[in-house]
Write a protein that holds these residues in place. Structure first.
Motif, PDB file in Angstrom:
ATOM      1  N   ARG A 170       1.412  -1.320   0.024  1.00 16.18           N
ATOM      2  CA  ARG A 170       0.241  -0.472   0.123  1.00 16.18           C
ATOM      3  C   ARG A 170       0.636   1.662  -0.107  1.00 16.18           C
ATOM      4  O   ARG A 170       0.676   2.494   0.331  1.00 16.18           O
ATOM      5  CB  ARG A 170      -0.915  -0.058   1.378  1.00 16.18           C
ATOM      6  CG  ARG A 170      -1.804  -1.336   1.128  1.00 16.18           C
ATOM      7  CD  ARG A 170      -3.110  -1.035   2.700  1.00 16.18           C
ATOM      8  NE  ARG A 170      -3.814  -2.345   2.572  1.00 16.18           N
ATOM      9  CZ  ARG A 170      -4.786  -2.622   1.831  1.00 16.18           C
ATOM     10  NH1 ARG A 170      -5.255  -0.836   2.270  1.00 16.18           N
ATOM     11  NH2 ARG A 170      -5.877  -3.434   1.970  1.00 16.18           N
ATOM     12  N   ALA A 198      -5.329  -3.021   6.662  1.00 22.31           N
ATOM     13  CA  ALA A 198      -6.339  -1.960   5.953  1.00 22.31           C
ATOM     14  C   ALA A 198      -6.459  -0.671   6.446  1.00 22.31           C
ATOM     15  O   ALA A 198      -7.359   0.599   5.828  1.00 22.31           O
ATOM     16  CB  ALA A 198      -6.973  -3.454   5.032  1.00 22.31           C
ATOM     17  N   ALA A 199      -7.008  -1.606   8.162  1.00 22.51           N
ATOM     18  CA  ALA A 199      -8.072  -0.312   8.471  1.00 22.51           C
ATOM     19  C   ALA A 199      -6.899   1.162   8.890  1.00 22.51           C
ATOM     20  O   ALA A 199      -7.546   1.612   8.460  1.00 22.51           O
ATOM     21  CB  ALA A 199      -7.856  -0.929  10.311  1.00 22.51           C
ATOM     22  N   ASP A 201      -4.783   1.907   7.384  1.00 21.52           N
ATOM     23  CA  ASP A 201      -4.438   2.932   5.456  1.00 21.52           C
ATOM     24  C   ASP A 201      -5.818   3.265   5.372  1.00 21.52           C
ATOM     25  O   ASP A 201      -6.077   4.411   4.293  1.00 21.52           O
ATOM     26  CB  ASP A 201      -4.063   1.864   4.224  1.00 21.52           C
ATOM     27  CG  ASP A 201      -4.052   2.462   2.966  1.00 21.52           C
ATOM     28  OD1 ASP A 201      -3.957   3.242   2.817  1.00 21.52           O
ATOM     29  OD2 ASP A 201      -4.491   1.457   1.939  1.00 21.52           O
ATOM     30  N   ALA A 202      -7.001   3.313   5.520  1.00 24.09           N
ATOM     31  CA  ALA A 202      -8.327   3.577   5.320  1.00 24.09           C
ATOM     32  C   ALA A 202      -8.237   4.815   5.877  1.00 24.09           C
ATOM     33  O   ALA A 202      -8.795   6.111   5.640  1.00 24.09           O
ATOM     34  CB  ALA A 202      -9.312   2.205   5.624  1.00 24.09           C
ATOM     35  N   LEU A 203      -7.699   5.203   6.980  1.00 23.68           N
ATOM     36  CA  LEU A 203      -7.908   6.755   7.877  1.00 23.68           C
ATOM     37  C   LEU A 203      -7.072   7.633   7.361  1.00 23.68           C
ATOM     38  O   LEU A 203      -6.834   8.857   7.371  1.00 23.68           O
ATOM     39  CB  LEU A 203      -7.424   6.492   9.204  1.00 23.68           C
ATOM     40  CG  LEU A 203      -7.788   5.262   9.922  1.00 23.68           C
ATOM     41  CD1 LEU A 203      -7.472   5.752  11.335  1.00 23.68           C
ATOM     42  CD2 LEU A 203      -9.112   6.112  10.087  1.00 23.68           C
ATOM     43  N   HIS A 204      -5.636   7.402   5.919  1.00 27.76           N
ATOM     44  CA  HIS A 204      -5.475   8.168   5.347  1.00 27.76           C
ATOM     45  C   HIS A 204      -4.272   8.842   6.138  1.00 27.76           C
ATOM     46  O   HIS A 204      -4.199  10.476   6.187  1.00 27.76           O
ATOM     47  CB  HIS A 204      -6.255   8.971   4.270  1.00 27.76           C
ATOM     48  CG  HIS A 204      -6.594   8.051   3.616  1.00 27.76           C
ATOM     49  ND1 HIS A 204      -6.371   7.541   2.405  1.00 27.76           N
ATOM     50  CD2 HIS A 204      -8.603   7.736   3.024  1.00 27.76           C
ATOM     51  CE1 HIS A 204      -6.898   7.040   1.560  1.00 27.76           C
ATOM     52  NE2 HIS A 204      -8.449   6.760   2.427  1.00 27.76           N
TER      53      HIS A 204
END
Length: 224
Positions: A170, A198-199, A201-204
């Motif tokens: 990612r 994934a969790a 990464d989703a926060l950006h």
């Protein structure tokens, strides 16, 4: 692709130098060393059948695919193995993943084919073949005789490598303190590593130890 967070320390992990090219990143540690050694030269000389067993997410399918790449084995999967043409399998190595899902007749024929010149059969499953149910008497005796090597859930070294790989996919260069924090606070499986990365990464947001703690504490049921 932009890399987030600060420059990480390089993890020094015990990589296996003599695995095939497709094995890049596969870390050999106490949790999988016995299986790696068992497959390192097999099926040279002896052929026959071998089984690799272990819990979900321990890397047994990955190790089996590395073996298949080295030997040129035909890959089969679970119940779909019944559709394979026996003429294409005779005299060559075969990999059967999710082997416990194959029907009795398919398993019986694959085991018999493994005895022909050039043949070999690697079975991959969670449980050992001797624990599988079998209605064919001849299959039962064959399953009980299969040499089996076990893999355990990823240990710290392997889980750290999995986390680094998932972050790298990612474009995230996770600091070493984040890896160290996660290794001891999530379930030791590839699935848990994938989920926590994934969790995050989703926060950006830049991946820090504080953010990792926030995500783990908010999703404890997911990672335990």
């Amino acid at each position: 692709m932009t890399t987030r967070s600060g420059a990480p320390d390089q993890l020094r992990l015990p990589l296996q130098a003599d695995l095939p090219a497709g094995a890049d990143g596969f870390v050999v540690s106490d949790c999988n060393r016995a299986a790696v050694q068992a497959l390192s030269d097999w099926p040279n000389l002896i052929g026959g059948v071998m089984a690799v067993c272990g819990p979900a997410g321990c890397g047994k399918s990955r190790l089996a695919r590395i073996w298949a790449e080295r030997t040129g084995a035909m890959p089969l999967d679970g119940a779909e193995a019944a559709l394979a043409d026996p003429l294409e399998l005779e005299g060559r190595p075969v990999l059967l993943d999710r082997a416990q899902e194959a029907d009795d007749e398919t398993l019986f024929h694959l085991i018999n084919l493994s005895q022909s010149g050039g043949g070999a059969l690697l079975l991959v499953s969670r449980g050992a073949p001797k624990r599988w149910s079998a209605t064919l008497p001849d299959l039962r005796s064959r399953l009980d005789a299969i040499v089996t090597t076990a893999m355990e859930a990823p240990d710290e070294a392997v889980l750290a490598a999995i986390l680094k790989a998932r972050f790298a996919e990612r474009g995230i260069a996770a600091p070493s303190d984040v890896i160290d924090y996660l290794v001891y606070r999530i379930d030791r499986s590839a699935e848990a590593a994938q989920a926590v990365v994934a969790a995050l990464d989703a926060l950006h947001r830049p991946v820090t130890r504080a953010l990792a703690r926030q995500v783990v504490e908010a999703n404890s049921e997911m990672f335990d």
